[in-house]
Design a protein around this motif. Structure first.
Motif, PDB file in Angstrom:
ATOM      1  N   LEU A   1      -2.775   6.925   0.025  1.00  0.00           N
ATOM      2  CA  LEU A   1      -4.182   7.013   0.411  1.00  0.00           C
ATOM      3  C   LEU A   1      -4.658   8.418   0.102  1.00  0.00           C
ATOM      4  O   LEU A   1      -3.894   9.376   0.207  1.00  0.00           O
ATOM      5  CB  LEU A   1      -4.337   6.757   1.916  1.00  0.00           C
ATOM      6  N   GLU A   2      -5.926   8.507  -0.271  1.00  0.00           N
ATOM      7  CA  GLU A   2      -6.464   9.790  -0.692  1.00  0.00           C
ATOM      8  C   GLU A   2      -7.964   9.845  -0.428  1.00  0.00           C
ATOM      9  O   GLU A   2      -8.659   8.844  -0.610  1.00  0.00           O
ATOM     10  CB  GLU A   2      -6.221   9.915  -2.198  1.00  0.00           C
ATOM     11  N   THR A   3      -8.463  10.993  -0.001  1.00  0.00           N
ATOM     12  CA  THR A   3      -9.904  11.184   0.171  1.00  0.00           C
ATOM     13  C   THR A   3     -10.250  12.659   0.008  1.00  0.00           C
ATOM     14  O   THR A   3      -9.452  13.519   0.405  1.00  0.00           O
ATOM     15  CB  THR A   3     -10.378  10.698   1.563  1.00  0.00           C
TER      16      THR A   3
ATOM     17  N   GLU B   1       0.750  -1.014  -5.138  1.00  0.00           N
ATOM     18  CA  GLU B   1       1.823  -1.092  -6.118  1.00  0.00           C
ATOM     19  C   GLU B   1       1.432  -1.890  -7.363  1.00  0.00           C
ATOM     20  O   GLU B   1       1.640  -1.449  -8.481  1.00  0.00           O
ATOM     21  CB  GLU B   1       3.030  -1.741  -5.451  1.00  0.00           C
TER      22      GLU B   1
ATOM     23  N   LEU C   1       0.868  -1.180   0.000  1.00  0.00           N
ATOM     24  CA  LEU C   1       0.000   0.000   0.000  1.00  0.00           C
ATOM     25  C   LEU C   1       0.902   1.227   0.000  1.00  0.00           C
ATOM     26  O   LEU C   1       1.728   1.399   0.898  1.00  0.00           O
ATOM     27  CB  LEU C   1      -0.893  -0.013   1.251  1.00  0.00           C
TER      28      LEU C   1
ATOM     29  N   GLY D   1      -3.154  -1.396  -8.145  1.00  0.00           N
ATOM     30  CA  GLY D   1      -3.639  -0.079  -8.524  1.00  0.00           C
ATOM     31  C   GLY D   1      -4.573   0.484  -7.469  1.00  0.00           C
ATOM     32  O   GLY D   1      -4.434   0.166  -6.290  1.00  0.00           O
ATOM     33  N   GLU D   2      -5.535   1.273  -7.921  1.00  0.00           N
ATOM     34  CA  GLU D   2      -6.396   1.981  -6.971  1.00  0.00           C
ATOM     35  C   GLU D   2      -7.646   1.192  -6.609  1.00  0.00           C
ATOM     36  O   GLU D   2      -8.266   0.564  -7.464  1.00  0.00           O
ATOM     37  CB  GLU D   2      -6.839   3.318  -7.580  1.00  0.00           C
ATOM     38  N   ILE D   3      -7.992   1.234  -5.326  1.00  0.00           N
ATOM     39  CA  ILE D   3      -9.255   0.671  -4.847  1.00  0.00           C
ATOM     40  C   ILE D   3      -9.922   1.755  -4.009  1.00  0.00           C
ATOM     41  O   ILE D   3      -9.296   2.329  -3.117  1.00  0.00           O
ATOM     42  CB  ILE D   3      -9.041  -0.597  -3.988  1.00  0.00           C
ATOM     43  N   THR D   4     -11.180   2.060  -4.337  1.00  0.00           N
ATOM     44  CA  THR D   4     -11.903   3.064  -3.567  1.00  0.00           C
ATOM     45  C   THR D   4     -13.002   2.392  -2.757  1.00  0.00           C
ATOM     46  O   THR D   4     -13.764   1.583  -3.284  1.00  0.00           O
ATOM     47  CB  THR D   4     -12.499   4.140  -4.494  1.00  0.00           C
TER      48      THR D   4
ATOM     49  N   THR E   1      -9.596   6.355  -1.245  1.00  0.00           N
ATOM     50  CA  THR E   1      -8.916   5.636  -2.327  1.00  0.00           C
ATOM     51  C   THR E   1      -7.543   5.169  -1.860  1.00  0.00           C
ATOM     52  O   THR E   1      -6.736   5.968  -1.383  1.00  0.00           O
ATOM     53  CB  THR E   1      -8.782   6.533  -3.575  1.00  0.00           C
ATOM     54  N   LEU E   2      -7.317   3.872  -1.989  1.00  0.00           N
ATOM     55  CA  LEU E   2      -6.036   3.280  -1.603  1.00  0.00           C
ATOM     56  C   LEU E   2      -5.293   2.902  -2.877  1.00  0.00           C
ATOM     57  O   LEU E   2      -5.881   2.347  -3.802  1.00  0.00           O
ATOM     58  CB  LEU E   2      -6.255   2.013  -0.760  1.00  0.00           C
ATOM     59  N   THR E   3      -4.012   3.218  -2.933  1.00  0.00           N
ATOM     60  CA  THR E   3      -3.210   2.866  -4.101  1.00  0.00           C
ATOM     61  C   THR E   3      -2.229   1.758  -3.734  1.00  0.00           C
ATOM     62  O   THR E   3      -1.449   1.893  -2.787  1.00  0.00           O
ATOM     63  CB  THR E   3      -2.455   4.093  -4.640  1.00  0.00           C
TER      64      THR E   3
END
Ligand code: CU
Length: 146
Positions: free
Chosen positions: A55-57, A123, A52, A126-129, A119-121
């Protein structure tokens, strides 16, 4: 026509099957003030060696991955984790007093009963929201909603 649709569906399957990471039981604790950082928790599990990385929100200006450490004097402090490695098949559960997603610069109070996307990124994956439900101020886990 049906045959063509089926062929297209099959061709896209390998992409869907690449989702080896699951993000489950997300939750956050309601915040009393928007000026204080919030915290969110979830459980990660991967079928492959994963990492991981971000992280984004939209709910916060800056999101960090934090751990907690207790020193010899019993004082606990948070540590910043750059990237979290996931071993295949070993779930990692974030919880108060341990691993947590630190939400700095909240764009508003985290209201009990609301949700926000996170949203978790990873390696490789990819991205999972995921949609994170906000529980009460005293909640200790996803089951502690009441
Ligand atoms: Cu923290």
């Amino acid at each position: 026509m049906k045959t063509i649709a089926f062929a297209v569906f099959c061709a896209t399957l390998p992409t869907l099957a690449a989702a080896d990471v699951s993000v489950t039981d997300p939750w956050a604790r309601a915040s009393i003030l928007a000026s204080r950082p919030g915290a969110a928790y979830l459980t990660l599990q991967s079928d492959i060696a994963e990492r991981l990385t971000a992280l984004e929100t939209p709910a916060a200006g800056h999101v960090m991955l934090h751990g907690s450490e207790t020193d010899a004097n019993g004082v606990s402090r948070m540590t910043h984790i750059e990237a979290l490695d996931l071993a295949p098949g070993t779930p990692v559960t974030f919880a108060p007093g341990g691993l947590h997603v630190m939400l700095m610069g909240l764009t508003g109070k985290l209201e009990e009963g609301s949700t926000f996307p996170l949203t978790l990124t990873f390696e490789k994956t990819g991205e999972i929201t995921v949609e994170v439900p906000v529980l009460g101020v005293t909640a200790t886990g996803p089951e502690g909603a009441e």
